[in-house]
Design a protein around this motif. Structure first.
Motif, PDB file in Angstrom:
ATOM      1  N   ALA A   1      23.021  44.042 -51.796  1.00 50.99           N
ATOM      2  CA  ALA A   1      24.088  44.677 -52.650  1.00 50.99           C
ATOM      3  C   ALA A   1      23.590  45.344 -53.744  1.00 50.99           C
ATOM      4  O   ALA A   1      23.608  46.601 -54.043  1.00 50.99           O
ATOM      5  N   SER A   2      22.857  44.718 -54.476  1.00 51.43           N
ATOM      6  CA  SER A   2      22.007  45.424 -55.654  1.00 51.43           C
ATOM      7  C   SER A   2      21.216  46.742 -55.388  1.00 51.43           C
ATOM      8  O   SER A   2      21.313  47.570 -56.083  1.00 51.43           O
ATOM      9  N   ASP A   3      20.380  46.552 -54.396  1.00 53.96           N
ATOM     10  CA  ASP A   3      19.435  47.681 -54.204  1.00 53.96           C
ATOM     11  C   ASP A   3      20.328  48.754 -53.691  1.00 53.96           C
ATOM     12  O   ASP A   3      19.847  49.901 -54.142  1.00 53.96           O
ATOM     13  N   PHE A   4      21.335  48.496 -52.673  1.00 52.55           N
ATOM     14  CA  PHE A   4      22.085  49.486 -52.252  1.00 52.55           C
ATOM     15  C   PHE A   4      22.869  50.266 -53.794  1.00 52.55           C
ATOM     16  O   PHE A   4      22.906  51.608 -53.627  1.00 52.55           O
ATOM     17  N   LEU A   5      23.343  49.445 -54.474  1.00 52.93           N
ATOM     18  CA  LEU A   5      24.105  50.157 -55.687  1.00 52.93           C
ATOM     19  C   LEU A   5      23.144  51.073 -56.672  1.00 52.93           C
ATOM     20  O   LEU A   5      23.642  52.001 -57.079  1.00 52.93           O
ATOM     21  N   VAL A   6      22.062  50.438 -56.758  1.00 54.40           N
ATOM     22  CA  VAL A   6      21.001  51.480 -57.356  1.00 54.40           C
ATOM     23  C   VAL A   6      20.681  52.385 -56.752  1.00 54.40           C
ATOM     24  O   VAL A   6      20.547  53.561 -57.209  1.00 54.40           O
ATOM     25  N   GLU A   7      20.499  52.529 -55.451  1.00 58.99           N
ATOM     26  CA  GLU A   7      20.169  53.728 -54.722  1.00 58.99           C
ATOM     27  C   GLU A   7      21.274  54.579 -54.735  1.00 58.99           C
ATOM     28  O   GLU A   7      21.106  55.797 -54.850  1.00 58.99           O
ATOM     29  N   ALA A   8      22.365  54.272 -54.651  1.00 60.42           N
ATOM     30  CA  ALA A   8      23.597  55.058 -54.586  1.00 60.42           C
ATOM     31  C   ALA A   8      24.154  55.616 -55.872  1.00 60.42           C
ATOM     32  O   ALA A   8      24.486  56.812 -55.949  1.00 60.42           O
ATOM     33  N   LEU A   9      23.982  54.795 -56.968  1.00 58.39           N
ATOM     34  CA  LEU A   9      24.475  55.108 -58.035  1.00 58.39           C
ATOM     35  C   LEU A   9      23.599  55.497 -59.320  1.00 58.39           C
ATOM     36  O   LEU A   9      23.647  55.746 -60.477  1.00 58.39           O
ATOM     37  N   GLY A  10      22.239  55.280 -58.988  1.00 55.77           N
ATOM     38  CA  GLY A  10      21.131  55.521 -59.875  1.00 55.77           C
ATOM     39  C   GLY A  10      21.197  54.457 -61.099  1.00 55.77           C
ATOM     40  O   GLY A  10      21.519  53.241 -60.936  1.00 55.77           O
ATOM     41  N   GLU A  11      20.997  54.871 -62.199  1.00 51.56           N
ATOM     42  CA  GLU A  11      21.001  54.049 -63.621  1.00 51.56           C
ATOM     43  C   GLU A  11      22.334  53.408 -63.420  1.00 51.56           C
ATOM     44  O   GLU A  11      22.502  52.199 -64.092  1.00 51.56           O
ATOM     45  N   ALA A  12      23.430  54.176 -63.149  1.00 45.89           N
ATOM     46  CA  ALA A  12      24.812  53.472 -63.350  1.00 45.89           C
ATOM     47  C   ALA A  12      24.862  52.309 -62.325  1.00 45.89           C
ATOM     48  O   ALA A  12      25.970  51.310 -62.687  1.00 45.89           O
ATOM     49  N   GLY A  13      24.022  52.125 -61.394  1.00 49.31           N
ATOM     50  CA  GLY A  13      24.159  50.901 -60.474  1.00 49.31           C
ATOM     51  C   GLY A  13      23.455  49.915 -60.989  1.00 49.31           C
ATOM     52  O   GLY A  13      23.746  48.838 -60.154  1.00 49.31           O
ATOM     53  N   ARG A  14      22.818  49.898 -62.000  1.00 49.72           N
ATOM     54  CA  ARG A  14      22.139  48.609 -62.451  1.00 49.72           C
ATOM     55  C   ARG A  14      22.845  47.670 -63.169  1.00 49.72           C
ATOM     56  O   ARG A  14      23.833  48.219 -63.964  1.00 49.72           O
ATOM     57  N   HIS A  15      22.777  46.135 -63.098  1.00 51.81           N
ATOM     58  CA  HIS A  15      23.646  45.486 -63.248  1.00 51.81           C
ATOM     59  C   HIS A  15      23.315  44.246 -63.741  1.00 51.81           C
ATOM     60  O   HIS A  15      22.220  43.713 -63.247  1.00 51.81           O
ATOM     61  N   ALA A  16      23.996  43.326 -64.589  1.00 49.38           N
ATOM     62  CA  ALA A  16      23.735  41.784 -64.680  1.00 49.38           C
ATOM     63  C   ALA A  16      24.152  41.277 -63.398  1.00 49.38           C
ATOM     64  O   ALA A  16      25.088  41.810 -62.631  1.00 49.38           O
ATOM     65  N   ARG A  17      23.615  39.920 -63.011  1.00 49.42           N
ATOM     66  CA  ARG A  17      24.080  39.350 -61.752  1.00 49.42           C
ATOM     67  C   ARG A  17      23.834  37.944 -61.704  1.00 49.42           C
ATOM     68  O   ARG A  17      22.964  37.450 -62.545  1.00 49.42           O
ATOM     69  N   SER A  18      24.432  37.364 -60.917  1.00 49.02           N
ATOM     70  CA  SER A  18      24.323  35.772 -60.479  1.00 49.02           C
ATOM     71  C   SER A  18      24.271  35.725 -59.003  1.00 49.02           C
ATOM     72  O   SER A  18      25.066  36.546 -58.374  1.00 49.02           O
ATOM     73  N   ALA A  19      23.589  34.841 -58.275  1.00 46.05           N
ATOM     74  CA  ALA A  19      23.217  34.650 -56.690  1.00 46.05           C
ATOM     75  C   ALA A  19      23.351  33.146 -56.791  1.00 46.05           C
ATOM     76  O   ALA A  19      22.290  32.501 -57.129  1.00 46.05           O
ATOM     77  N   VAL A  20      24.374  32.712 -56.219  1.00 43.64           N
ATOM     78  CA  VAL A  20      24.734  31.529 -56.079  1.00 43.64           C
ATOM     79  C   VAL A  20      24.988  31.010 -54.501  1.00 43.64           C
ATOM     80  O   VAL A  20      25.305  31.548 -53.550  1.00 43.64           O
ATOM     81  N   SER A  21      24.554  29.651 -54.362  1.00 43.81           N
ATOM     82  CA  SER A  21      24.800  29.064 -52.841  1.00 43.81           C
ATOM     83  C   SER A  21      26.226  28.765 -52.886  1.00 43.81           C
ATOM     84  O   SER A  21      26.543  27.952 -53.817  1.00 43.81           O
ATOM     85  N   ALA A  22      26.687  28.690 -51.424  1.00 42.18           N
ATOM     86  CA  ALA A  22      28.037  28.212 -51.499  1.00 42.18           C
ATOM     87  C   ALA A  22      27.872  27.135 -50.208  1.00 42.18           C
ATOM     88  O   ALA A  22      27.383  27.816 -48.921  1.00 42.18           O
ATOM     89  N   GLY A  23      28.428  25.994 -49.962  1.00 40.58           N
ATOM     90  CA  GLY A  23      28.349  25.344 -48.696  1.00 40.58           C
ATOM     91  C   GLY A  23      29.183  25.905 -47.718  1.00 40.58           C
ATOM     92  O   GLY A  23      28.919  25.518 -46.580  1.00 40.58           O
ATOM     93  N   ALA A  24      30.318  26.646 -48.243  1.00 43.35           N
ATOM     94  CA  ALA A  24      31.132  27.232 -47.174  1.00 43.35           C
ATOM     95  C   ALA A  24      31.670  28.540 -47.996  1.00 43.35           C
ATOM     96  O   ALA A  24      32.108  28.470 -49.087  1.00 43.35           O
ATOM     97  N   LEU A  25      32.141  29.531 -47.161  1.00 46.46           N
ATOM     98  CA  LEU A  25      33.217  30.554 -47.781  1.00 46.46           C
ATOM     99  C   LEU A  25      34.294  30.932 -46.814  1.00 46.46           C
ATOM    100  O   LEU A  25      34.309  30.532 -45.620  1.00 46.46           O
ATOM    101  N   PRO A  26      35.239  31.425 -47.300  1.00 44.75           N
ATOM    102  CA  PRO A  26      36.254  31.981 -46.496  1.00 44.75           C
ATOM    103  C   PRO A  26      36.118  32.493 -45.352  1.00 44.75           C
ATOM    104  O   PRO A  26      35.282  33.356 -44.951  1.00 44.75           O
ATOM    105  N   LEU A  27      36.946  31.961 -44.073  1.00 45.80           N
ATOM    106  CA  LEU A  27      36.747  32.555 -42.770  1.00 45.80           C
ATOM    107  C   LEU A  27      35.163  32.390 -42.139  1.00 45.80           C
ATOM    108  O   LEU A  27      34.996  32.989 -41.345  1.00 45.80           O
ATOM    109  N   GLY A  28      34.473  31.464 -42.895  1.00 49.45           N
ATOM    110  CA  GLY A  28      33.210  31.598 -42.387  1.00 49.45           C
ATOM    111  C   GLY A  28      32.017  32.417 -42.887  1.00 49.45           C
ATOM    112  O   GLY A  28      30.854  32.703 -42.073  1.00 49.45           O
TER     113      GLY A  28
END
Length: 154
Positions: free
Chosen positions: A115-142
């Motif tokens: 996601a991050s790489d795509f947003l920077v590619e598509a939006l340039g500097e406007a796509g750079r962002h703070a971020r968290s990336a966390v594990s989840a044991g399950a997500l909605p609808l799998g």
């Protein structure tokens, strides 16, 4: 400087339609100049869910592709919130990525990079962002990945 819409066209990318909420929530909330977009789940171009658990069913590369799809859905929600004018987007402020993964899988940041790489590619500097990336044991609808975002808009 070309706008965001023009850049997406240059990349050959067409945003999907913003999806309707699947439960009792709204897809986005604007507070001042900030737009909070609800979590967007991984689905392919046809609307089929991208499901599975990283570390068991999917590898990091497949997870990153799923995360990119979430980013496309986030931009679709931003465009909808901006009455169809994506060029009102000033910048991506923060993403929170949830990765459906096994307890021993540790490459959540590489998955959310899709996601991050795509947003920077598509939006340039406007796509750079703070971020968290966390594990989840399950997500909605799998689904494999879910990402929410905060955006600054005009």
């Amino acid at each position: 400087m070309a706008g965001h819409e023009a850049r997406l066209r240059e990349l050959g990318i067409e945003l999907p339609e913003a999806s309707a909420p699947a439960a009792n929530y709204v897809p986005f909330v604007q507070a001042g100049g900030l737009l909070y977009v609800s979590g967007q789940i991984s689905m392919d171009e046809t609307g089929r869910l991208i499901t599975g658990k990283l570390g068991a069913d999917l590898d990091t590369e497949a997870g990153a592709a799923a995360a990119k799809r979430c980013a496309l859905m986030l931009l679709a929600q931003v465009k909808a919130a901006c009455d169809g004018d994506l060029d009102r987007l000033k910048r991506v402020v923060k993403l929170t990525g949830f990765v459906n993964s096994t307890p021993d899988f540790t490459e959540q940041p590489k998955v959310v990079n899709g996601a991050s790489d795509f947003l920077v590619e598509a939006l340039g500097e406007a796509g750079r962002h703070a971020r968290s990336a966390v594990s989840a044991g399950a997500l909605p609808l799998g689904v494999a990945v879910e990402i929410e975002g905060i955006f600054e808009i005009a």
